[in-house]
Design a protein around this motif. Structure first.
Motif, short mmCIF file in Angstrom:
data_model
loop_
_atom_site.label_atom_id
_atom_site.label_comp_id
_atom_site.label_asym_id
_atom_site.label_seq_id
_atom_site.Cartn_x
_atom_site.Cartn_y
_atom_site.Cartn_z
N LEU A 123 0.99 -1.55 0.05
CA LEU A 123 -0.23 -0.35 0.04
C LEU A 123 0.49 1.34 0.43
O LEU A 123 0.85 2.11 -0.83
CB LEU A 123 -1.10 0.04 1.14
CG LEU A 123 -1.61 1.27 1.13
CD1 LEU A 123 -2.79 1.20 0.63
CD2 LEU A 123 -2.67 1.47 2.67
N CYS A 124 2.06 1.85 0.71
CA CYS A 124 2.95 2.16 0.87
C CYS A 124 3.59 2.51 -0.19
O CYS A 124 3.51 4.10 -0.47
CB CYS A 124 3.73 2.52 1.79
SG CYS A 124 2.84 2.52 3.64
N GLU B 54 1.69 8.31 -5.99
CA GLU B 54 0.47 9.55 -5.98
C GLU B 54 1.17 10.98 -6.48
O GLU B 54 2.38 11.22 -5.94
CB GLU B 54 -0.28 9.29 -5.32
CG GLU B 54 -1.00 7.55 -5.50
CD GLU B 54 -2.12 7.92 -6.29
OE1 GLU B 54 -2.77 8.80 -6.94
OE2 GLU B 54 -2.27 6.84 -6.56
N GLN B 55 0.98 11.77 -7.25
CA GLN B 55 1.16 12.67 -7.60
C GLN B 55 0.32 14.18 -6.20
O GLN B 55 -0.72 14.46 -7.32
CB GLN B 55 1.37 13.14 -8.88
CG GLN B 55 2.16 12.67 -9.77
CD GLN B 55 3.92 12.01 -9.22
OE1 GLN B 55 3.95 13.42 -8.71
NE2 GLN B 55 4.10 11.06 -9.62
N PRO B 56 1.44 14.56 -5.75
CA PRO B 56 0.47 15.40 -4.57
C PRO B 56 -0.25 16.60 -5.55
O PRO B 56 -0.64 17.51 -5.54
CB PRO B 56 1.64 16.41 -3.87
CG PRO B 56 2.80 15.46 -3.57
CD PRO B 56 2.41 14.09 -5.84
N THR C 107 -5.30 4.98 8.75
CA THR C 107 -4.04 5.97 9.04
C THR C 107 -2.86 5.82 7.74
O THR C 107 -2.10 4.48 8.41
CB THR C 107 -3.62 6.32 10.05
OG1 THR C 107 -4.66 7.44 10.60
CG2 THR C 107 -2.43 7.38 10.39
N ILE C 108 -2.58 6.46 7.28
CA ILE C 108 -1.08 5.02 6.18
C ILE C 108 0.56 6.03 7.04
O ILE C 108 1.07 4.71 7.02
CB ILE C 108 -0.85 6.23 4.99
CG1 ILE C 108 -2.53 5.73 4.30
CG2 ILE C 108 0.48 5.68 4.39
CD1 ILE C 108 -2.64 6.43 2.70
N TRP C 109 0.21 7.57 7.28
CA TRP C 109 1.66 7.95 7.46
C TRP C 109 0.87 9.16 8.29
O TRP C 109 0.02 9.26 7.93
CB TRP C 109 2.39 8.99 6.98
CG TRP C 109 2.58 7.35 5.87
CD1 TRP C 109 4.00 6.68 6.13
CD2 TRP C 109 2.79 7.66 4.47
NE1 TRP C 109 3.79 6.18 4.58
CE2 TRP C 109 3.41 6.52 4.02
CE3 TRP C 109 1.38 8.23 3.23
CZ2 TRP C 109 3.40 6.30 2.29
CZ3 TRP C 109 2.02 8.25 2.65
CH2 TRP C 109 2.52 7.24 1.76
#
Length: 189
Positions: free
Chosen positions: A42-43, A49-51, A128-130
């Motif tokens: 997942l990470c 992904e492009q912010p 929560t990812i990070w």
């Protein structure tokens, strides 16, 4: 006389227990929801992904819908099954897309209850990812007690729509990356 008092006390205790148990599905916080292999996958996906392709939501959070089939399969199958077991009811993924949201300095959420979008009420899940932020999520339980949680990476916070009032305190330092997912109890549950 003593037996009547004892009956009244036992009745009161029973009613309190029923009240408490009837609210057990309103809120859940669970750590280490994914195994290491799935969390790392997942990470890796989300780091790509492009912010600059994110939009801003009504609350100023950077956000993007996640269409990656591996992420959807992970949350629409594995996590859905895990939560179904925890809640003792069969959940299915909502048609609402998975959203990736980033909380940065100044971002938070005011006190609110999630809007009912389904009948029966959906469960709103924040994965929560990070989280390097100082932000905390607060909620008021059925006793009127306010709780505060700093959500850890690889954890979920589940709130039933229309249930507990909750908020996210604004970030002062760091960032908080989350996925927002909705699940619906199957009508026969």
């Amino acid at each position: 006389m003593k037996s009547i008092s004892l009956i009244m006390i036992m009745t009161l205790i029973s009613l309190i227990m029923i009240y408490h148990v009837s609210h057990r599905r309103q809120y859940i916080y669970k750590r280490n929801i994914l195994d290491k292999k799935d969390y790392d996958m997942l990470c890796d996906i989300l780091k790509r992904e492009q912010p600059d392709t994110y939009s801003r939501n009504w609350n100023g959070l950077r956000m993007k819908k996640i269409m990656d089939k591996r992420v959807r399969r992970l949350f629409h199958k594995k996590v859905c099954d895990t939560l179904s077991n925890v809640l003792s009811c069969h959940l299915i993924p909502s048609a609402i897309p998975i959203e990736y949201r980033v909380y940065e300095r100044g971002n938070g959420m005011k006190w609110h209850r999630d809007t009912l979008l389904h009948k029966p009420a959906q469960y709103e899940v924040v994965y929560t990812i990070w989280n390097t932020s100082d932000s905390k999520t607060e909620y008021v339980d059925h006793w009127g007690i306010t709780h505060s949680v700093h959500t850890e990476p690889n954890s979920i916070m589940l709130v039933r729509a229309g249930g507990y009032k909750h908020r996210v305190l604004p970030v002062e330092k760091g960032k908080r990356h989350i996925l927002k997912i909705a699940y619906v109890p199957k009508k026969d549950s």
